[in-house]
Write a protein that holds these residues in place. Structure first.
Motif, PDB file in Angstrom:
ATOM      1  N   ARG A 135       0.833  -1.205   0.000  1.00 19.54           N
ATOM      2  CA  ARG A 135       0.000   0.000   0.000  1.00 19.54           C
ATOM      3  C   ARG A 135       0.869   1.257   0.000  1.00 19.54           C
ATOM      4  O   ARG A 135       0.539   2.245  -0.660  1.00 19.54           O
ATOM      5  N   LEU A 136       1.953   1.223   0.721  1.00 16.20           N
ATOM      6  CA  LEU A 136       2.864   2.375   0.723  1.00 16.20           C
ATOM      7  C   LEU A 136       3.492   2.563  -0.654  1.00 16.20           C
ATOM      8  O   LEU A 136       3.575   3.683  -1.166  1.00 16.20           O
ATOM      9  N   ARG A 137       3.938   1.459  -1.252  1.00 16.94           N
ATOM     10  CA  ARG A 137       4.611   1.537  -2.551  1.00 16.94           C
ATOM     11  C   ARG A 137       3.670   2.036  -3.643  1.00 16.94           C
ATOM     12  O   ARG A 137       4.071   2.779  -4.542  1.00 16.94           O
ATOM     13  N   GLU A 138       2.404   1.635  -3.562  1.00 17.21           N
ATOM     14  CA  GLU A 138       1.431   2.026  -4.592  1.00 17.21           C
ATOM     15  C   GLU A 138       1.002   3.485  -4.468  1.00 17.21           C
ATOM     16  O   GLU A 138       0.387   4.019  -5.398  1.00 17.21           O
ATOM     17  N   ASN A 139       1.319   4.124  -3.356  1.00 18.06           N
ATOM     18  CA  ASN A 139       0.841   5.486  -3.137  1.00 18.06           C
ATOM     19  C   ASN A 139       1.981   6.494  -2.995  1.00 18.06           C
ATOM     20  O   ASN A 139       1.804   7.545  -2.364  1.00 18.06           O
ATOM     21  N   VAL A 140       3.138   6.174  -3.544  1.00 22.71           N
ATOM     22  CA  VAL A 140       4.221   7.144  -3.673  1.00 22.71           C
ATOM     23  C   VAL A 140       4.615   7.220  -5.139  1.00 22.71           C
ATOM     24  O   VAL A 140       4.213   6.386  -5.955  1.00 22.71           O
ATOM     25  N   CYS A 156       9.740   8.228  -8.385  1.00 21.32           N
ATOM     26  CA  CYS A 156      11.038   8.766  -7.973  1.00 21.32           C
ATOM     27  C   CYS A 156      11.301   8.598  -6.485  1.00 21.32           C
ATOM     28  O   CYS A 156      12.416   8.857  -6.016  1.00 21.32           O
ATOM     29  N   ASP A 157      10.300   8.177  -5.710  1.00 24.78           N
ATOM     30  CA  ASP A 157      10.459   7.995  -4.269  1.00 24.78           C
ATOM     31  C   ASP A 157      10.962   6.584  -3.963  1.00 24.78           C
ATOM     32  O   ASP A 157      10.946   5.704  -4.814  1.00 24.78           O
ATOM     33  N   VAL A 158      11.398   6.378  -2.729  1.00 25.29           N
ATOM     34  CA  VAL A 158      11.979   5.102  -2.306  1.00 25.29           C
ATOM     35  C   VAL A 158      11.194   4.573  -1.110  1.00 25.29           C
ATOM     36  O   VAL A 158      10.859   5.324  -0.190  1.00 25.29           O
ATOM     37  N   LEU A 197      -1.600   8.097   6.453  1.00 34.01           N
ATOM     38  CA  LEU A 197      -2.362   7.718   7.646  1.00 34.01           C
ATOM     39  C   LEU A 197      -3.798   7.375   7.278  1.00 34.01           C
ATOM     40  O   LEU A 197      -4.365   6.379   7.755  1.00 34.01           O
ATOM     41  N   ASP A 198      -4.402   8.210   6.416  1.00 34.04           N
ATOM     42  CA  ASP A 198      -5.784   7.967   6.006  1.00 34.04           C
ATOM     43  C   ASP A 198      -5.909   6.701   5.162  1.00 34.04           C
ATOM     44  O   ASP A 198      -6.899   5.957   5.284  1.00 34.04           O
ATOM     45  N   LEU A 199      -4.920   6.454   4.288  1.00 33.70           N
ATOM     46  CA  LEU A 199      -4.971   5.275   3.427  1.00 33.70           C
ATOM     47  C   LEU A 199      -4.936   3.978   4.234  1.00 33.70           C
ATOM     48  O   LEU A 199      -5.632   3.010   3.918  1.00 33.70           O
ATOM     49  N   VAL A 200      -4.133   3.955   5.285  1.00 34.10           N
ATOM     50  CA  VAL A 200      -4.034   2.743   6.113  1.00 34.10           C
ATOM     51  C   VAL A 200      -5.271   2.592   6.984  1.00 34.10           C
ATOM     52  O   VAL A 200      -5.824   1.496   7.131  1.00 34.10           O
ATOM     53  N   LYS A 201      -5.728   3.703   7.536  1.00 34.91           N
ATOM     54  CA  LYS A 201      -6.895   3.655   8.427  1.00 34.91           C
ATOM     55  C   LYS A 201      -8.186   3.383   7.658  1.00 34.91           C
ATOM     56  O   LYS A 201      -9.136   2.795   8.194  1.00 34.91           O
TER      57      LYS A 201
END
Length: 604
Positions: free
Chosen positions: A245-250, A253-255, A284-288
């Motif tokens: 979920r983190l990877r799909e929402n950055v 160019c981010d790591v 925070l909102d995406l995880v919650k």
């Protein structure tokens, strides 16, 4: 010029001869096999062109001065569409080298920096070739270029012979292996080892572009409870889903990297403080907003985030990560904030909170009787036999581990708790002295205790309960106490003398007490600061200073203890100078029980 080096990959002599002929652009010559006894047609040797093509190799001859590049006849069969454009010059061939290459033939030869001593200079380089643009964007061809260059009259490279070998499959396999070593197997994101390198890259980019970036530490909350409730497999699924979920929402160019078991690090390019706040709130909102699907069913989870802006708050990777960790620690406290950004004031507040926690732990240890002593032997220099022990503070934590005094005492001094600790240490030391008539103990008193006007009366009351211990007690006073308040220190020493208690000056040499002050105080012992002792075998300045201190103490009829005696060479020097007592690792470290009549090291 004859060919001096070529990788024939185990070809027989006829094939090798043919390869030489191909490079020099002379007609290929084949050797007939011996004729059989009966008449038969001649049998030709193997075709070098077929051999080289079958193993993906082509030879070349590069005349560097004229830039003429001559290839073997199987160039097209080996390099395919890449050879559709003229490659008869080094410049033309160099245009086919792809950007993904780390180096090229030109780099390996012209920029080698080596010298040809007559045998040529070998080289080997791996790079990628791209086909001409008019043919479209086809797959890269990775090659291994092996050869030897020869110098001209000026000593610079003039000619090179070599073999280009296609290694695309090997390169792809090596790339996958290298990538596997960089990836966390559970989550598929970068592992911690790669994180520092990427932050270093962002720091370099920021120096050139003057644009900030952010480092976020994202921590999954209550992982222990998740594992206990749903099982470890489900916990791993939540961690892997959070990474996805983190990877799909950055941005691309981010790591994203896994920093620890339940923590991920995000490095966000071109991101200032306001943008970092927005990005963190979005995560925070995406995880919650939605539970994670697992084999145990949907599992809700929450995260907390600590962030730092680089390079403003740190110019090396570990500092940025440390400060992001500090911000995350604050975010984890139950203050309602799930994202905290690092600032200098945050660091001060964090230090204050840590000091409060340490102070609370000290008070708890005092109330719960978890303050104890360890004893380090101080031995006679001449015999190595134990003369007395120094009582050292030890605080046990609720889990049974021992806290470092170096981490606790500065906080205890600031919080005004050090006098309570000193009082407890003195009580424990007197109890030990009363229980063991053979024991002699020295107790160190802090500056605040020495300058406390009520402490001498408390000492009198404690010894009055068991007067027989007084002549086996030594009170250590640091030299810096004299600088703080000379008269109060002198009054305390006078009280100790009335009680028949000996007094030692601790850390002698560190405070640079004047000769007059030392003469006017009734010390029995001086303990030379170990910082001057530890290097006397190598430092002439330290030897001179320590010898001066010893001579001064002898002039005033004071006994000398040398601290931090770690090796026999140091002990031998000090023994020759007339030092009476040694303290240090060579003669024993601190232990819970004092050792009596124990000859630690025989005098030499």
């Amino acid at each position: 010029m004859q060919l001096r080096h070529i990788a024939n990959r185990g070809l027989e002599a006829p094939a090798a001869n043919a390869l030489h002929s191909s490079i020099l652009k002379t007609p290929l010559v084949t050797r007939e096999l011996p004729a059989p006894p009966v008449a038969a047609a001649p049998v030709a040797g193997p075709d070098p062109r077929e051999i080289l093509s079958s193993i993906g190799e082509v030879v070349y001859d590069w005349e560097i001065g004229t830039d003429r590049l001559t290839w073997g006849p199987n160039l097209g069969e080996t390099l395919g569409p890449i050879a559709s454009e003229a490659l008869d010059t080094g410049l033309g061939y160099g245009e086919r080298v792809a950007r993904e290459s780390g180096a090229s033939r030109y780099d390996a030869i012209i920029q080698s920096g080596k010298t040809d001593t007559g045998e040529g200079v070998p080289y080997q380089v791996v790079y990628a070739l791209a086909q001409p643009r008019e043919l479209g964007q086809g797959p890269l061809v990775w090659v291994e270029d092996t050869g030897r260059w020869f110098a001209g009259p000026t000593g610079k490279p003039a000619r090179a012979y070599g073999v280009v070998r296609v290694v695309t499959e090997r390169h792809e396999m090596e790339r996958k292996l290298a990538l596997g070593a960089q990836i966390d197997p559970l989550t598929g994101v970068l592992n911690r080892a790669q994180l520092g390198e990427h932050i270093a890259r962002f720091l370099q980019q920021a120096e050139r572009s003057r644009k900030p970036f952010a480092v976020l530490l994202v921590a999954l909350e209550n992982l222990f409870a998740l594992n206990r409730t749903y099982g470890y497999d489900a916990g791993d699924e939540v961690i892997a889903s959070l990474a996805r979920r983190l990877r799909e929402n950055v941005r691309a160019c981010d790591v994203v990297a896994r920093h620890a078991g339940n923590k991920f690090a995000l490095v966000l390019d071109n991101c200032d403080a306001d943008e970092t706040l927005f990005a963190a709130q979005r995560l925070l909102d995406l995880v919650k907003g939605a539970p994670f699907e697992t084999s145990a069913g949907p599992i809700p989870a929450s995260i907390r985030i600590g962030g730092v802006i680089g390079p403003r708050e740190g110019r090396v990777p570990h500092v940025l990560l440390q400060r992001a960790e500090e911000a995350l620690d604050v975010a984890r406290q139950n203050n309602g904030k799930r994202f905290v950004a690092y600032t200098a004031s945050l660091a001060r507040e964090d230090a204050r909170l840590r000091s409060l926690q340490v102070a609370d732990s000290i008070v708890s240890a005092l109330n719960e009787r978890r303050v104890d002593l360890a004893f380090q032997p101080i031995v006679h220099a001449a015999t190595g036999e134990v003369a007395f022990h120094e009582a050292l503070l030890r605080i046990r934590l609720p889990d049974g581990t021992v806290a470092s005094p170096a981490a606790l005492l500065p906080v205890a001094e600031k919080a005004g708790l050090v006098r309570l600790l000193d009082q407890r240490v003195m009580e424990l030391a007197l109890e030990r002295l009363a229980a063991d008539p053979q024991l002699r103990v020295s107790v160190n008193c802090s500056v605040l205790t020495v300058l406390d006007p009520e402490w001498p009366e408390r000492l009198k009351a404690a010894i009055a309960m068991n007067p027989s211990v007084s002549d086996r007690l030594i009170v250590e006073i640091t030299e810096t106490s004299l600088i703080e308040d000379f008269e109060t220190t002198r009054n305390l020493i006078a009280v100790c003398k009335e009680l028949n208690v000996k007094v030692a000056m601790d850390d002698f040499g560190a405070g640079h007490t004047s000769f007059r002050n030392l003469r006017d105080l009734d010390f029995d012992i001086v303990k030379i600061d170990g910082a001057f002792i530890q290097n006397i075998t190598n430092s002439q300045d330290d030897r001179f200073f320590v010898r001066t201190l010893i001579d001064l103490a002898r002039h005033l009829s004071l006994e000398v203890v040398a601290e931090w005696v770690e090796d026999e060479s140091t002990a031998r020097i000090l023994r020759d100078w007339g030092v009476e007592y040694f303290q240090g690792a060579l003669y024993g470290r601190a232990a819970e029980r004092p050792t009596l009549d124990d000859k630690r090291t025989a005098a030499k």
